[in-house]
Design a protein around this motif. Structure first.
Motif, mmCIF file in Angstrom:
data_model
loop_
_atom_site.group_PDB
_atom_site.id
_atom_site.type_symbol
_atom_site.label_atom_id
_atom_site.label_comp_id
_atom_site.label_asym_id
_atom_site.label_seq_id
_atom_site.Cartn_x
_atom_site.Cartn_y
_atom_site.Cartn_z
ATOM 1 N N THR A 225 48.100 33.024 -15.547
ATOM 2 C CA THR A 225 49.419 33.610 -15.306
ATOM 3 C C THR A 225 49.220 34.823 -14.405
ATOM 4 O OG1 THR A 225 49.280 35.137 -17.174
ATOM 5 C CG2 THR A 225 50.131 32.925 -17.624
ATOM 6 N N GLU A 226 50.303 35.350 -13.854
ATOM 7 C CA GLU A 226 50.152 36.455 -12.904
ATOM 8 C C GLU A 226 49.667 37.730 -13.593
ATOM 9 O OE1 GLU A 226 53.729 38.249 -11.235
ATOM 10 O OE2 GLU A 226 54.942 36.922 -12.495
ATOM 11 N N HIS A 227 49.744 37.790 -14.888
ATOM 12 C CA HIS A 227 49.286 38.985 -15.606
ATOM 13 C C HIS A 227 47.929 38.779 -16.283
ATOM 14 C CE1 HIS A 227 53.098 40.851 -14.771
ATOM 15 N NE2 HIS A 227 53.760 39.869 -15.391
ATOM 16 N N GLY A 228 47.226 37.745 -15.893
ATOM 17 C CA GLY A 228 45.860 37.565 -16.390
ATOM 18 C C GLY A 228 45.737 36.737 -17.650
ATOM 19 N N GLY A 229 46.833 36.170 -18.144
ATOM 20 C CA GLY A 229 46.759 35.308 -19.323
ATOM 21 C C GLY A 229 46.493 33.866 -18.914
ATOM 22 N N LEU A 230 46.578 32.968 -19.909
ATOM 23 C CA LEU A 230 46.371 31.547 -19.656
ATOM 24 C C LEU A 230 47.592 30.764 -20.113
ATOM 25 C CD1 LEU A 230 42.667 31.195 -20.847
ATOM 26 C CD2 LEU A 230 43.485 31.037 -18.480
ATOM 27 N N ALA A 231 47.959 29.745 -19.311
ATOM 28 C CA ALA A 231 49.091 28.884 -19.649
ATOM 29 C C ALA A 231 48.643 27.426 -19.558
ATOM 30 C CB ALA A 231 50.252 29.145 -18.683
ATOM 31 N N LEU A 232 49.450 26.540 -20.167
ATOM 32 C CA LEU A 232 49.129 25.117 -20.133
ATOM 33 C C LEU A 232 49.358 24.557 -18.732
ATOM 34 C CD1 LEU A 232 50.845 23.916 -23.447
ATOM 35 C CD2 LEU A 232 48.536 24.826 -23.118
ATOM 36 N N GLY A 233 48.460 23.661 -18.309
ATOM 37 C CA GLY A 233 48.594 23.034 -17.000
ATOM 38 C C GLY A 233 47.927 21.671 -17.028
ATOM 39 N N GLY A 234 47.944 20.983 -15.898
ATOM 40 C CA GLY A 234 47.229 19.717 -15.770
ATOM 41 C C GLY A 234 47.565 18.728 -16.872
ATOM 42 N N SER A 235 46.522 18.311 -17.607
ATOM 43 C CA SER A 235 46.670 17.302 -18.665
ATOM 44 C C SER A 235 46.778 17.919 -20.053
ATOM 45 C CB SER A 235 45.476 16.340 -18.630
ATOM 46 O OG SER A 235 45.344 15.743 -17.370
ATOM 47 N N ALA A 236 47.116 19.210 -20.137
ATOM 48 C CA ALA A 236 47.125 19.899 -21.429
ATOM 49 C C ALA A 236 48.035 19.209 -22.447
ATOM 50 C CB ALA A 236 47.545 21.355 -21.237
ATOM 51 N N ARG A 237 49.221 18.800 -22.023
ATOM 52 C CA ARG A 237 50.162 18.204 -22.984
ATOM 53 C C ARG A 237 49.665 16.837 -23.465
ATOM 54 N NH1 ARG A 237 54.299 21.645 -23.298
ATOM 55 N NH2 ARG A 237 54.586 23.046 -21.516
ATOM 56 N N GLU A 238 48.993 16.091 -22.600
ATOM 57 C CA GLU A 238 48.417 14.806 -23.019
ATOM 58 C C GLU A 238 47.319 15.048 -24.060
ATOM 59 O OE1 GLU A 238 47.196 12.280 -19.711
ATOM 60 O OE2 GLU A 238 48.641 13.349 -18.437
ATOM 61 N N ILE A 239 46.522 16.091 -23.869
ATOM 62 C CA ILE A 239 45.464 16.417 -24.831
ATOM 63 C C ILE A 239 46.097 16.791 -26.174
ATOM 64 C CG2 ILE A 239 43.562 18.010 -25.371
ATOM 65 C CD1 ILE A 239 43.149 18.257 -22.292
ATOM 66 N N LEU B 238 38.158 23.739 -19.412
ATOM 67 C CA LEU B 238 39.590 23.466 -19.257
ATOM 68 C C LEU B 238 40.173 24.212 -18.063
ATOM 69 C CD1 LEU B 238 40.779 23.501 -22.992
ATOM 70 C CD2 LEU B 238 40.427 21.506 -21.514
ATOM 71 N N GLN B 239 39.656 25.401 -17.789
ATOM 72 C CA GLN B 239 40.127 26.134 -16.606
ATOM 73 C C GLN B 239 39.626 25.475 -15.327
ATOM 74 O OE1 GLN B 239 40.226 30.640 -16.935
ATOM 75 N NE2 GLN B 239 39.179 30.143 -18.848
ATOM 76 N N ALA B 240 38.364 25.017 -15.333
ATOM 77 C CA ALA B 240 37.829 24.335 -14.153
ATOM 78 C C ALA B 240 38.638 23.084 -13.847
ATOM 79 C CB ALA B 240 36.363 23.976 -14.377
ATOM 80 N N ARG B 241 39.067 22.367 -14.901
ATOM 81 C CA ARG B 241 39.812 21.115 -14.713
ATOM 82 C C ARG B 241 41.291 21.337 -14.434
ATOM 83 N NH1 ARG B 241 37.113 17.993 -19.965
ATOM 84 N NH2 ARG B 241 34.968 18.569 -19.435
ATOM 85 N N GLY B 242 41.765 22.568 -14.600
ATOM 86 C CA GLY B 242 43.172 22.858 -14.362
ATOM 87 C C GLY B 242 44.067 22.606 -15.551
ATOM 88 N N ASP B 243 43.480 22.345 -16.738
ATOM 89 C CA ASP B 243 44.295 22.147 -17.942
ATOM 90 C C ASP B 243 44.732 23.482 -18.539
ATOM 91 O OD1 ASP B 243 43.979 19.404 -17.671
ATOM 92 O OD2 ASP B 243 42.113 19.406 -18.812
ATOM 93 N N LEU B 244 44.024 24.548 -18.174
ATOM 94 C CA LEU B 244 44.460 25.916 -18.446
ATOM 95 C C LEU B 244 44.566 26.623 -17.107
ATOM 96 C CD1 LEU B 244 42.396 27.114 -21.571
ATOM 97 C CD2 LEU B 244 44.868 26.707 -21.432
ATOM 98 N N VAL B 245 45.701 27.248 -16.850
ATOM 99 C CA VAL B 245 45.907 27.905 -15.549
ATOM 100 C C VAL B 245 46.269 29.365 -15.768
ATOM 101 C CG1 VAL B 245 46.603 25.779 -14.393
ATOM 102 C CG2 VAL B 245 48.335 27.181 -15.523
ATOM 103 N N THR C 138 41.330 31.500 -10.128
ATOM 104 C CA THR C 138 41.764 32.147 -8.883
ATOM 105 C C THR C 138 42.007 31.122 -7.793
ATOM 106 O OG1 THR C 138 40.484 34.117 -9.453
ATOM 107 C CG2 THR C 138 41.114 33.865 -7.149
ATOM 108 N N ALA C 139 41.080 30.168 -7.668
ATOM 109 C CA ALA C 139 41.218 29.149 -6.617
ATOM 110 C C ALA C 139 42.483 28.321 -6.816
ATOM 111 C CB ALA C 139 39.982 28.252 -6.603
ATOM 112 N N ARG C 140 42.773 27.962 -8.070
ATOM 113 C CA ARG C 140 43.966 27.144 -8.324
ATOM 114 C C ARG C 140 45.247 27.944 -8.084
ATOM 115 N NH1 ARG C 140 42.591 22.253 -9.959
ATOM 116 N NH2 ARG C 140 40.559 21.964 -10.971
ATOM 117 N N SER C 141 45.213 29.226 -8.377
ATOM 118 C CA SER C 141 46.408 30.041 -8.138
ATOM 119 C C SER C 141 46.689 30.169 -6.643
ATOM 120 C CB SER C 141 46.249 31.428 -8.771
ATOM 121 O OG SER C 141 45.226 32.167 -8.130
#
Length: 591
Positions: free
Chosen positions: A477-491, A468-475, A340-343
């Motif tokens: 979506t507006e419908h309550g799902g999770l999407a890749l963010g932050g360093s997700a692609r590097e991981i 991963l959500q705390a770090r912003g690697d999972l963010v 929520t905070a990151r959104s």
């Protein structure tokens, strides 16, 4: 002739009943008595108000105190008057404003408390010119800085007021200001750089703990059982405040009341007054609560959800244990808090967004660290603390750290392959191969990630998802799902390793341990507390305005038998000795 520190110590004993200053109080007071301006950064509970109240009794003229909240001013007014200081407030809530203005013009006030909105008006500047001014004291000075966590535009208007009286020293006070904020406060208030007095940020009597939130009512009820005495529980919405207050009252049998801006003013004021006057009540509130009180005997502060930043966390937890007795600061967090905070970062002005993101990242680091919480906090404010403190959850019960890079790649791959639109519950079912209608209907049982996690790895999915959500690697979506963010692609590419904290299983403690602040079972101490309650009721002030628990403990231990001996007890100044000394001596003699 400039008053010396020796004279200040004599005044300290006579007015406040203390033999010497604490920490950096002496340095601040010495500068003020010499006419120098200062910014004092001192932890909550270090006695910031004394650094202007004492000089106000020694210098010619009145000390003008600029404070952000009426409730805080009135709280400090009660304490100042109880010590025999001639003090008044000039606020929209005061019916006696004419008498206060007359007393100021007649030179009959040591302290005058005002809000920044009033202080910044030209008419108030003209009024101040009618009598000598000893000092300008700006409380909660971080509010002047746009870099501060609690920026108040009216604080920006104080410089012209003080510049109109260039011979009057300025004292800015705050408990929460990082290096950038400190520099800004000095510049905005016209205080020279060599006027910074840094007392440190450590609050050694507070035990910090951060736990995953699973059943907040049960978790806080357990905390209340471990920490008898007043407590503050911070929740993030009005609805959660009401719900928690109702359930905690029923669960514990204790008096628990709500506080938030949606309550009518009378109820809000009554609930705050009940809490300030109580010795065991708990208040559940939104974060606005607390800045307006100076209650010293709060035994715990609990957060149900993450605060805005480390600065906000430090300030809010700092409302515990201002009397120096053992206290607790416990946060119960969930992954959704950071999501929520990151959104919400998208709603922040673009020029402030990167700074706010950095603050959120720093808070995530505090929540996730396997190291000493206090050390992380103090390093954030530019200090160089020891590696361990011995009084936080990680020092007392060290968590394990587990390397989960491969599991993280599996989880992030599942997020990507399911279309970046499902929450952790669905992703866990896919990864663990759980038979589920929704999984089958979406065709997710045919994905390459279906059923690839089992055993110990399956048990780590939930804490990994939170991390991963705390770090912003999972963010979110507006419908309550999770999407890749932050360093997700590097991981996913194997370019970054992932480790998470696995908290140890906690043993239920059957007793409060060595944190006992009061000598429970000492009949004299309880009798002194009862007398204090009666006196507070007669004077219509909170019990701590009469005496702090530490003063009553010293009375119980030393059992003074004369007014002279009573006057040597810490916290018994001349005014209080005259007002209450004989009744406390009688109580001691009878017990």
């Amino acid at each position: 002739m400039v008053a010396s520190l020796d004279h200040a110590r004599e005044a300290l004993r006579a007015t406040f009943g203390f033999d010497d200053f604490r920490g950096r109080q002496a340095k601040v007071i010495e500068r003020t008595l010499a006419g120098h301006s200062s910014l004092a950064v001192m932890p909550t509970g270090a006695g910031k108000s004394l650094t202007y109240q004492l000089p106000a009794t020694m210098l010619q003229g009145c000390c003008i105190v600029i404070s952000p909240l009426i409730a805080l001013m009135h709280d400090q007014l009660r304490s100042a008057r109880a010590n025999g200081i001639r003090a008044a407030t000039l606020t929209s809530a005061d019916a006696d404003w004419r008498e206060t203005q007359d007393a100021y013009r007649a030179g009959e006030l040591d302290l005058l408390y005002v809000a920044p909105e009033r202080a910044s008006q030209p008419a108030f500047r003209d009024f101040l010119a009618s009598s000598p001014i000893a000092l300008f004291a700006v409380d909660e000075a971080h509010c002047v800085s746009e870099w501060g966590h609690d920026f108040r535009p009216d604080y920006r208007m104080l410089r012209p007021l003080m510049d109109a009286f260039p011979e009057v020293p300025r004292l800015a006070l705050t408990a929460t200001a990082d290096r950038q904020t400190r520099g800004d406060v000095l510049a905005q208030l016209g205080i020279p750089e060599d006027g910074l007095v840094l007392a440190g940020f450590d609050r050694p009597n507070i035990r910090y703990a951060i736990r995953h939130r699973d059943n907040p009512v049960r978790q806080i009820a357990n905390l209340m059982a471990e920490r008898p005495g007043p407590g503050i529980v911070y929740a993030q919405t009005r609805r959660k405040v009401e719900d928690l207050a109702d359930k905690l009252a029923r669960e514990t049998g204790r008096k628990v009341l709500p506080y938030h801006a949606g309550l009518d003013p009378e109820t809000r004021a009554a609930n705050q007054a009940a809490f300030v006057a109580s010795e065991d009540m708990v208040i559940v509130a939104t974060v606005a609560f607390g800045m307006g009180i100076d209650k010293p005997d709060v035994r715990f502060v609990a957060h149900v959800g993450v605060p805005k930043s480390i600065e906000a966390y430090y300030q809010e937890t700092g409302r515990a244990g201002r009397d120096g007795d053992p206290s607790a600061a416990t946060m119960y967090w969930g992954a959704g808090d950071f999501a929520t905070a990151r959104s919400r970062l998208a709603e922040v002005d673009e020029d402030r967004r990167s700074a706010e993101r950095a603050r959120l990242d720093a808070l995530a680091g505090l929540v996730e660290t396997p190291q000493c919480r206090r050390a992380v906090l103090l390093r954030h404010f530019g200090e160089d603390p020891p590696e361990t403190c011995g009084n936080c959850d990680n020092c007392l019960d060290a968590p394990a750290v587990t390397e989960v890079t491969e599991l993280a790649r599996k989880l992030l791959s599942a997020v990507y392959r399911t279309g970046q639109s499902f929450g952790m519950g669905h992703l866990q079912k896919v990864l663990t191969g759980t038979e589920d209608d929704r999984v089958r209907q979406r065709g997710h049982d045919r994905l390459s990630v279906y059923g690839i996690v089992e055993g110990e790895e399956a048990r780590l999915l939930q804490p990994l998802g939170r991390a991963l959500q705390a770090r912003g690697d999972l963010v979110p979506t507006e419908h309550g799902g999770l999407a890749l963010g932050g360093s997700a692609r590097e991981i996913l590419k194997g370019e970054r390793e992932v480790a998470i904290v696995v908290p140890p299983k906690r043993q239920r403690r059957g007793r409060r341990g060595s944190d006992e602040a009061n000598p429970v079972g000492d009949p004299l101490f309880e009798a002194l507390r009862e007398l204090r309650r009666d006196l507070a009721s007669e004077a219509q002030v909170p019990p701590y305005v009469i005496f702090h628990d530490s003063t009553l403990r010293e009375m119980a231990e030393t059992r003074p038998a004369s007014m002279e001996a009573m006057g040597r007890v810490g916290g018994v100044g001349g005014k209080k000795l005259e007002a209450y000394g004989k009744r406390f001596l009688r109580c001691i003699a009878e017990n």
